[in-house]
Enzyme design. Structure first.
Site, short mmCIF file in Angstrom:
data_model
loop_
_atom_site.label_atom_id
_atom_site.label_comp_id
_atom_site.label_asym_id
_atom_site.label_seq_id
_atom_site.Cartn_x
_atom_site.Cartn_y
_atom_site.Cartn_z
N LYS A 78 0.85 -1.20 0.00
CA LYS A 78 0.00 0.00 0.00
C LYS A 78 0.88 1.25 0.00
O LYS A 78 1.49 1.60 1.01
CB LYS A 78 -0.92 0.06 1.23
CG LYS A 78 -1.95 1.18 1.06
CD LYS A 78 -2.40 1.85 2.31
CE LYS A 78 -1.67 3.07 2.72
NZ LYS A 78 -1.83 4.27 1.89
N CYS B 198 13.57 11.19 6.05
CA CYS B 198 13.62 10.67 7.42
C CYS B 198 15.01 10.81 8.02
O CYS B 198 15.15 10.96 9.23
CB CYS B 198 13.18 9.21 7.43
SG CYS B 198 14.12 8.21 6.29
P1 NDP Z 1 2.39 8.56 7.71
O1 NDP Z 1 2.79 7.86 8.94
O2 NDP Z 1 1.29 9.53 7.79
O3 NDP Z 1 1.96 7.52 6.58
C1 NDP Z 1 2.77 6.45 6.17
C2 NDP Z 1 1.91 5.41 5.52
O4 NDP Z 1 1.04 4.85 6.49
C3 NDP Z 1 1.02 5.95 4.41
O5 NDP Z 1 0.90 4.99 3.39
C4 NDP Z 1 -0.29 6.15 5.15
O6 NDP Z 1 -1.43 6.16 4.33
C5 NDP Z 1 -0.29 4.94 6.04
N1 NDP Z 1 -1.23 5.04 7.16
C6 NDP Z 1 -1.75 6.16 7.73
N2 NDP Z 1 -2.61 5.82 8.71
C7 NDP Z 1 -2.63 4.46 8.77
C8 NDP Z 1 -3.30 3.52 9.57
N3 NDP Z 1 -4.15 3.88 10.54
N4 NDP Z 1 -3.09 2.21 9.34
C9 NDP Z 1 -2.22 1.82 8.38
N5 NDP Z 1 -1.57 2.65 7.59
C10 NDP Z 1 -1.74 3.97 7.78
O7 NDP Z 1 3.71 9.19 7.13
P2 NDP Z 1 3.86 10.12 5.87
O8 NDP Z 1 3.42 9.44 4.63
O9 NDP Z 1 3.25 11.43 6.21
O10 NDP Z 1 5.46 10.23 5.77
C11 NDP Z 1 6.18 11.08 6.55
C12 NDP Z 1 6.72 10.36 7.76
O11 NDP Z 1 7.36 9.15 7.40
C13 NDP Z 1 7.79 11.17 8.45
O12 NDP Z 1 7.51 11.22 9.83
C14 NDP Z 1 9.09 10.40 8.22
O13 NDP Z 1 10.03 10.50 9.21
C15 NDP Z 1 8.63 9.02 8.05
N6 NDP Z 1 9.54 8.33 7.17
C16 NDP Z 1 10.43 7.43 7.68
C17 NDP Z 1 11.33 6.80 6.87
C18 NDP Z 1 12.29 5.81 7.41
O14 NDP Z 1 12.86 5.04 6.64
N7 NDP Z 1 12.52 5.78 8.69
C19 NDP Z 1 11.39 7.05 5.44
C20 NDP Z 1 10.43 8.01 5.01
C21 NDP Z 1 9.53 8.61 5.85
P3 NDP Z 1 -1.94 7.48 3.58
O15 NDP Z 1 -1.78 7.11 2.17
O16 NDP Z 1 -3.36 7.68 3.97
O17 NDP Z 1 -1.07 8.62 4.00
#
Ligand code: NDP
Length: 499
Positions: free
Chosen positions: A186, A295
């Protein structure tokens, strides 16, 4: 490229889910429409998948796993599929880069680099499919041979964020496939294009139907359904620490394995003896790459007090020459922020930082620019307790703090709930090694910033997550170990006397 983008503006791309080897719309036909953050033009329509779609994708993955067609296949055959996908990514690199630039607003050059690196990851995983092996114990006594089998963990859900859509997926998906798992992907609702394109390449490469399923949609219901499903054995979640915490709760039903790659607040630690030109460049790269929506962004600059003022000024001067503008323009190094909510979050954090006593050295004036462009910003006089020193800003903002001793530098570097990365700038070997050993982070760069290789593992300490991706560790993450105790020859001892 402007012409190609214009064609997309005129006719936004319509994508379909990839379930059980078929390309299908969401049940009910609803779509998510995506505008390019830099141009305000509609560029993509993805299926707005329902819980039923997620369940269909999970069922397809489960069924494929149970047949064993991929799970028990020869590693060489798996490698061929993965290598073919690597080739298709390279062949279509221009198109993929354009999709990423239009959906994320990252500069086109950077997008192209990420696409090519993604292909490298698929190639590496192809090799890993052939060398994945268990172990044996020939030391258990005359009558016993021990085998340690490394088996695919089962059905894996992969949930990814919006900042590096193809790259982050490529750090996970080919590794899970190399291990013999079946998968449900997803992608982020904001940037699903390249993930959905991968479905076409996997089909073309001959992956058996159902082994990989890719569905677009929102976190709830699609991500939630994956996390809650008893038919999913593991979820690799990449995203915010907030949703990561919710993922732990949602996945408790069948005690599924979770690998989590979450947020960060990584330090660039600059010592007075370093090569200052290289450090200025590296600090800027780490702080502003992908508009700081990264990140592992070097969002805290910890600098030796003896050089701090001069160093800040040099950073500010160099930032003036970093061109911010249309990400399709090859001279742009900074594109727009992903969406209004993220833009507002950056603005609020910077404003609150100034209210709390931070001083703007450069940037911090988004109102002087139109659209979602946030200028690279350096905040000086930051104190460790301020939100700009503690919270992930996810924008091109660097918060500067000063130190006087090595211990102070390391304590400041570790003064965070996160532990994803660190950058150390020094020519003193002893300082470099002390920092590498004592800073609690999954990746440390010494006198370099963001060099990446498929061979090297990545992941976080502390609240940045757990588990490791890429390298041989990345394939092993998607496996279970099984011990087999083999009696050699006839067994003479009996449990029941006289039997
Ligand atoms: P989110 O946590 O908002 O979303 C990440 C994914 O999770 C998206 O696909 C999102 O769907 C999905 N999601 C949201 N809610 C749920 C739920 N209740 N159950 C299951 N899946 C869910 O992060 P962002 O996309 O906003 O990305 C930014 C964040 O990601 C930053 O905090 C960053 O640090 C972190 N990050 C970490 C990385 C790493 O390797 N450590 C790499 C890149 C980013 P939807 O499509 O609805 O948004």
């Amino acid at each position: 490229m402007f012409d190609k983008a214009k064609r997309v503006f005129e006719t936004p791309t319509r994508y379909q889910n990839f379930i059980a080897g078929q390309f299908v719309d969401a049940t009910g036909g609803n779509v998510i429409s995506r505008e390019s953050p830099a141009h305000g033009q509609l560029v993509s329509h993805y299926p707005a998948s329902t819980r039923a779609d997620a369940e269909a994708a999970i069922a397809a993955a489960r069924e494929s796993f149970e047949t064993g067609q991929w799970t028990f296949s020869y590693g060489g055959d798996r490698a061929r599929v993965l290598r073919t996908v690597a080739g298709l990514i390279r062949q279509n690199a221009e198109e993929l880069a354009l999709i990423e630039t239009l959906e994320t607003s990252k500069p086109l050059d950077a997008a192209h680099g990420e696409v090519m690196f993604s292909a490298e990851l698929w190639d590496y995983a192809a090799g890993a499919a052939r060398i994945l092996a268990g172990d044996s114990h020939n030391t258990l006594g005359e009558g016993m041979l021990g085998l340690v089998l490394r088996e695919p963990i089962g059905v894996v859900g992969i949930i990814t964020p919006w900042n590096f859509p193809l790259l982050i997926l490529s750090e996970r998906l080919p590794f899970a496939l190399a291990a013999g798992c079946s998968v449900v992907v997803k992608p982020s609702e904001f940037t699903s294009g390249t993930a959905l394109m991968l479905g076409r390449y996997l089909k073309q490469a001959g992956l058996p139907d159902g082994v990989c399923n890719i569905i677009a949609g929102t976190g709830d219901p699609v991500g939630q359904a994956i996390l809650e499903s008893d038919d999913v054995d593991m979820v690799a979640f990449t995203g915010s620490t907030r949703v990561g915490r919710a993922a732990i709760a949602a996945s408790a039903g069948n005690i599924k394995k979770l690998s989590l790659e979450l947020g960060g607040k990584s330090p660039s630690v600059v010592f007075a003896d370093c090569d200052l030109d290289a450090a200025v460049d590296g600090v800027i790269k780490a702080g502003t790459i992908n508009m700081g929506e990264c990140c592992i962004a070097g969002s805290r600059l910890l600098v030796d007090a003896r050089i701090a003022d001069a160093f800040q000024v040099r950073i500010a001067e160099r930032l003036q020459s970093l061109r911010m503008g249309d990400p399709l323009d090859p001279s742009s190094r900074i594109g727009a922020i992903i969406n209004q909510a993220q833009f507002d979050r950056i603005s609020t954090l910077v404003r609150d930082g100034v209210r709390d006593g931070a001083r703007i050295v450069c940037g911090g004036d988004p109102d002087n620019h139109s659209g979602l462009y946030y200028p690279p910003t350096v905040l000086a006089d930051v104190k460790p307790g301020m939100a700009v020193a503690r919270e992930e800003i996810f924008g091109p903002v660097v918060s500067v703090m000063q130190f006087e001793t090595l211990d102070e530098a390391i304590n400041l570097a570790n003064d965070t709930e996160y532990g994803l990365a660190a950058y150390v700038w020094t020519n003193d070997l002893s300082i470099a090694l002390s920092c590498s050993r004592r800073i609690r982070a999954g990746r440390v760069w010494v006198n370099s910033a963001l060099a990446g290789f498929p061979e090297m593992p990545l992941g976080g300490f502390k609240q940045s997550g757990n588990g490791r991706e890429t390298g041989r560790y990345g394939v092993e993450e998607y496996t279970e170990l099984k011990s087999v105790h083999l009696q050699v020859g006839l067994q003479s001892e009996r449990w029941v006397e006289g039997a």
